[in-house]
Design an enzyme around this catalytic site. Structure first.
Site, mmCIF file in Angstrom:
data_model
loop_
_atom_site.group_PDB
_atom_site.id
_atom_site.type_symbol
_atom_site.label_atom_id
_atom_site.label_comp_id
_atom_site.label_asym_id
_atom_site.label_seq_id
_atom_site.Cartn_x
_atom_site.Cartn_y
_atom_site.Cartn_z
ATOM 1 N N GLY A 14 74.420 -63.010 28.865
ATOM 2 C CA GLY A 14 75.120 -64.082 29.565
ATOM 3 C C GLY A 14 75.378 -65.276 28.661
ATOM 4 O O GLY A 14 76.466 -65.863 28.667
ATOM 5 N N SER A 34 65.835 -69.973 35.663
ATOM 6 C CA SER A 34 64.906 -70.932 35.050
ATOM 7 C C SER A 34 65.700 -71.810 34.091
ATOM 8 O O SER A 34 66.381 -71.314 33.196
ATOM 9 C CB SER A 34 63.770 -70.215 34.335
ATOM 10 N N ASN A 102 74.781 -54.123 34.000
ATOM 11 C CA ASN A 102 74.871 -52.662 34.002
ATOM 12 C C ASN A 102 74.553 -52.100 35.383
ATOM 13 O O ASN A 102 73.565 -51.404 35.566
ATOM 14 C CB ASN A 102 73.879 -52.075 32.995
ATOM 15 N N SER A 128 80.370 -53.693 27.178
ATOM 16 C CA SER A 128 79.627 -52.976 26.144
ATOM 17 C C SER A 128 79.728 -53.695 24.816
ATOM 18 O O SER A 128 80.685 -54.409 24.550
ATOM 19 C CB SER A 128 80.160 -51.558 25.992
ATOM 20 N N GLY A 130 76.578 -54.853 23.321
ATOM 21 C CA GLY A 130 75.327 -55.557 23.094
ATOM 22 C C GLY A 130 75.555 -57.045 22.925
ATOM 23 O O GLY A 130 76.628 -57.564 23.245
ATOM 24 N N LYS A 182 81.918 -47.535 32.483
ATOM 25 C CA LYS A 182 80.888 -48.076 31.578
ATOM 26 C C LYS A 182 79.714 -47.101 31.496
ATOM 27 O O LYS A 182 79.173 -46.832 30.420
ATOM 28 C CB LYS A 182 80.398 -49.445 32.070
ATOM 29 N N GLU A 189 77.690 -42.116 24.592
ATOM 30 C CA GLU A 189 76.865 -42.705 23.513
ATOM 31 C C GLU A 189 75.570 -41.899 23.334
ATOM 32 O O GLU A 189 75.166 -41.610 22.202
ATOM 33 C CB GLU A 189 76.567 -44.159 23.911
ATOM 34 N N TYR A 190 74.962 -41.475 24.425
ATOM 35 C CA TYR A 190 73.759 -40.639 24.345
ATOM 36 C C TYR A 190 74.070 -39.340 23.590
ATOM 37 O O TYR A 190 73.321 -38.920 22.721
ATOM 38 C CB TYR A 190 73.284 -40.253 25.751
HETATM 39 P P1 NDP Z 1 68.150 -59.073 31.266
HETATM 40 O O1 NDP Z 1 68.646 -57.796 31.803
HETATM 41 O O2 NDP Z 1 66.877 -59.087 30.502
HETATM 42 O O3 NDP Z 1 68.033 -60.109 32.487
HETATM 43 C C1 NDP Z 1 67.514 -61.397 32.306
HETATM 44 C C2 NDP Z 1 68.329 -62.395 33.097
HETATM 45 O O4 NDP Z 1 68.318 -62.077 34.490
HETATM 46 C C3 NDP Z 1 67.751 -63.786 32.967
HETATM 47 O O5 NDP Z 1 68.798 -64.712 32.949
HETATM 48 C C4 NDP Z 1 66.935 -63.902 34.238
HETATM 49 O O6 NDP Z 1 66.682 -65.222 34.638
HETATM 50 C C5 NDP Z 1 67.831 -63.211 35.206
HETATM 51 N N1 NDP Z 1 67.150 -62.796 36.429
HETATM 52 C C6 NDP Z 1 66.252 -61.791 36.552
HETATM 53 N N2 NDP Z 1 65.851 -61.695 37.838
HETATM 54 C C7 NDP Z 1 66.503 -62.647 38.527
HETATM 55 C C8 NDP Z 1 66.523 -63.041 39.889
HETATM 56 N N3 NDP Z 1 65.786 -62.395 40.807
HETATM 57 N N4 NDP Z 1 67.319 -64.065 40.237
HETATM 58 C C9 NDP Z 1 68.074 -64.711 39.327
HETATM 59 N N5 NDP Z 1 68.104 -64.389 38.025
HETATM 60 C C10 NDP Z 1 67.331 -63.364 37.630
HETATM 61 O O7 NDP Z 1 69.264 -59.815 30.376
HETATM 62 P P2 NDP Z 1 70.353 -59.232 29.375
HETATM 63 O O8 NDP Z 1 71.086 -60.432 28.904
HETATM 64 O O9 NDP Z 1 69.774 -58.294 28.390
HETATM 65 O O10 NDP Z 1 71.315 -58.374 30.313
HETATM 66 C C11 NDP Z 1 72.026 -58.928 31.389
HETATM 67 C C12 NDP Z 1 72.793 -57.817 32.074
HETATM 68 O O11 NDP Z 1 73.690 -57.229 31.143
HETATM 69 C C13 NDP Z 1 71.922 -56.674 32.591
HETATM 70 O O12 NDP Z 1 72.465 -56.189 33.777
HETATM 71 C C14 NDP Z 1 72.028 -55.645 31.487
HETATM 72 O O13 NDP Z 1 71.802 -54.331 31.967
HETATM 73 C C15 NDP Z 1 73.475 -55.829 31.047
HETATM 74 N N6 NDP Z 1 73.792 -55.421 29.693
HETATM 75 C C16 NDP Z 1 72.920 -55.646 28.661
HETATM 76 C C17 NDP Z 1 73.244 -55.266 27.379
HETATM 77 C C18 NDP Z 1 72.305 -55.556 26.256
HETATM 78 O O14 NDP Z 1 72.605 -55.121 25.118
HETATM 79 N N7 NDP Z 1 71.215 -56.259 26.472
HETATM 80 C C19 NDP Z 1 74.523 -54.615 27.065
HETATM 81 C C20 NDP Z 1 75.395 -54.477 28.190
HETATM 82 C C21 NDP Z 1 75.014 -54.852 29.441
HETATM 83 P P3 NDP Z 1 65.348 -65.966 34.121
HETATM 84 O O15 NDP Z 1 65.688 -66.475 32.760
HETATM 85 O O16 NDP Z 1 65.157 -67.068 35.101
HETATM 86 O O17 NDP Z 1 64.238 -64.983 34.130
#
Ligand code: NDP
Length: 475
Positions: A14, A34, A102, A128, A130, A182, A189-190
């Site tokens: 994000g 947070s 995802n 996609s 990362g 996606k 990819e797998y």
């Molecule tokens: P995470 O999947 O680790 O998620 C963490 C984020 O989710 C934090 O901002 C966290 O907030 C928030 N969060 C978790 N639970 C809640 C809740 N109950 N209410 C509100 N906010 C919540 O983060 P990523 O950035 O790795 O991934 C984000 C999304 O993107 C996921 O769906 C992931 O599958 C997808 N994605 C990830 C990729 C990657 O390479 N990492 C690639 C493509 C897609 P807080 O900080 O407050 O805990």
């Protein structure tokens, strides 16, 4: 001026997506559950563009021009539902919620349905590439309504990866279509990674090449048809030396592949759709086997392998493995596109298959030179029954198939597992077989269960009176 778009959920994905939007000149409102992550973003990267920090969701919604566009980038599953539930009462008719996490496409369908009933647009967008892709240009696979896509398009196409001037972002289709594609991307990819791993294993254990010699082989392969991000980074991983041991990095990594689930989802859904995705299935199973410590421990050193050694010519075998890898990869893509076509029919998504290949040409993990070939194949024939019968693919496999067979034979003789190579070859042979032993299976089913059969020479269903006079009856 009010922000043009919002991002809630500022973990790696994000945060980088928000920065990408801001760097491209869009005014972005940002929020995280947070506050620490929001503050950190503003402190470290606030100078990159016009950010508005919001302490809570009402403030985030307040900061936006209408119709509001809010990207949700939180942990997939329940957290996504929790955020949507909190967001919806704050929104007005016509606002657009984008889930860029995802999500499982079935969840996306459910959420789209629920928001539509409230006059809101819900866009499940696959992203996609990362964290690096999110920042510098991801591959974006948006679903949802035409209206919502039209509103988002200028921003999404601007922040997406670009190849040859074209954005790697196309409206995939309604509701869950984007997240489905996606998921399929991840399934491919797998398969891709499994095939690469098998090629490495064979070069290492049949030829006895060192990790760094194999890195050179992959570097060389990356100048031809196989050119792709995954082949490129394979060379990088294989040339890495471990600091503490001085040996190859790949030798100190525990050999248990983990998985987050998108590969498994792909295979589960393909089973429901009745589409063989054997390349992906073997890839998922191979990861499961690698992590099955109990059974591996019981078998290592106890189950016998081949007694003799297999000897092959070094250069010829490397070339054979290249062909086996490329042919198996073509099968994996053909199977993946079959699954997309089947889902598109089942859910009425009307997906443009050729366009899917263009989305994946940049930004994402499976980006590869040969994706242009898929686009060209569907340009030649939009109703292509299988990529494997397109002229380019047909010829590529025709050139490689003898080599592919030799590699599968050598793998079996040498006792090196090559489930991806061999399952893909079996699929290819099954596809091109004039008669399949399915006839015998139908015979067996009729004998033990009176399940009936069809004949090659007459219409109708038939059953043989197996326990009586063995005469054929109409069923
Ligand atoms: P995470 O999947 O680790 O998620 C963490 C984020 O989710 C934090 O901002 C966290 O907030 C928030 N969060 C978790 N639970 C809640 C809740 N109950 N209410 C509100 N906010 C919540 O983060 P990523 O950035 O790795 O991934 C984000 C999304 O993107 C996921 O769906 C992931 O599958 C997808 N994605 C990830 C990729 C990657 O390479 N990492 C690639 C493509 C897609 P807080 O900080 O407050 O805990």
């Amino acid at each position: 001026a009010p922000a043009q778009i919002a991002v809630t959920g500022l973990a790696v994905m994000g945060r980088n997506l928000a920065r990408n939007l801001a760097r491209n000149g869009f005014r972005v409102a940002v929020h995280n559950r947070s506050q620490g992550r929001t503050d950190a973003l503003i402190e470290e990267f606030g100078h990159e563009g016009e950010f508005t920090a919001a302490a809570d969701l009402p403030a985030l919604v307040e900061a936006l021009e209408t119709p509001r566009k809010i990207i949700v980038m939180v942990k997939a599953g329940e957290p996504t539902d929790a955020v949507i539930d909190e967001l919806v009462p704050l929104l007005s008719e016509g606002d657009i919620v984008v889930d860029a996490g995802n999500a499982h496409f079935a969840d996306t369908r459910r959420r789209e349905d629920a928001l539509k009933a409230k006059g809101l647009h819900f866009v499940g967008a696959g992203v996609s590439g990362g964290e690096e892709g999110a920042l510098n240009g991801p591959s974006i696979m948006p679903g949802g309504s035409e209206f919502a896509y039209a509103a988002l398009e200028p921003m999404l196409t601007k922040i997406a990866a670009h190849v040859g001037g074209e954005a790697c972002c196309v409206h995939v289709g309604p509701d869950g279509a984007g997240h489905f594609v996606k998921m399929l991307h991840n399934g491919i990819e797998y398969a891709d990674m499994q095939l690469i791993a098998e090629a490495y294993d064979l070069l290492r254990h049949v030829l006895g090449l060192s990790a760094s010699e194999i890195a050179d082989v992959f570097r060389d392969w990356n100048t031809g048809d196989l050119e792709s991000f995954l082949i490129e980074i394979t060379a990088e991983v294989l040339s890495q030396v471990d600091e503490s041991t001085g040996g190859p990095f790949v030798d100190v990594v525990l050999d248990r592949a983990e998985q987050k689930g998108t590969g498994r989802w792909t295979v589960q859904i393909a089973l429901d759709l009745g589409i063989p995705v054997s390349g992906m299935a073997e890839a998922v199973f191979a990861r499961s086997l690698s992590g099955d410590v109990v059974r591996r421990e019981a078998a290592v050193g106890s189950l016998p392998g081949p007694s003799g050694k297999v000897s092959v010519d070094r250069e010829a075998f490397i070339e054979d493995v290249r062909h086996a890898l490329y042919s198996s990869k073509l099968v994996a893509y053909a199977q993946g596109f079959d699954a997309i076509r089947a889902a598109s029919e089942q859910y009425g998504w009307n997906i443009d298959l050729g366009a899917m290949a263009t989305i994946w040409r940049g930004g994402c993990i499976i980006r590869a030179r040969f994706l242009d070939r898929i686009k060209e194949a569907y340009d030649r024939d939009a109703d292509l029954p299988s990529l494997l019968v397109d002229d380019y693919f047909k010829e590529a496999v025709a050139n490689g198939q003898e080599a592919w067979r030799r590699v599968v034979g050598v793998a079996a003789a040498a006792g090196v597992p090559a489930p991806g190579f061999s399952a893909s070859l079996s699929y290819y042979d099954g596809l091109r077989a004039e008669r399949l032993p399915a006839a015998l299976i139908q015979g067996l089913r009729d004998l033990f269960g009176a399940h009936t059969y069809h004949r090659v020479d007459r219409e109708g269903s038939f059953h043989l009176d197996w326990s009586g006079d063995r005469k054929e009856h109409d069923a």
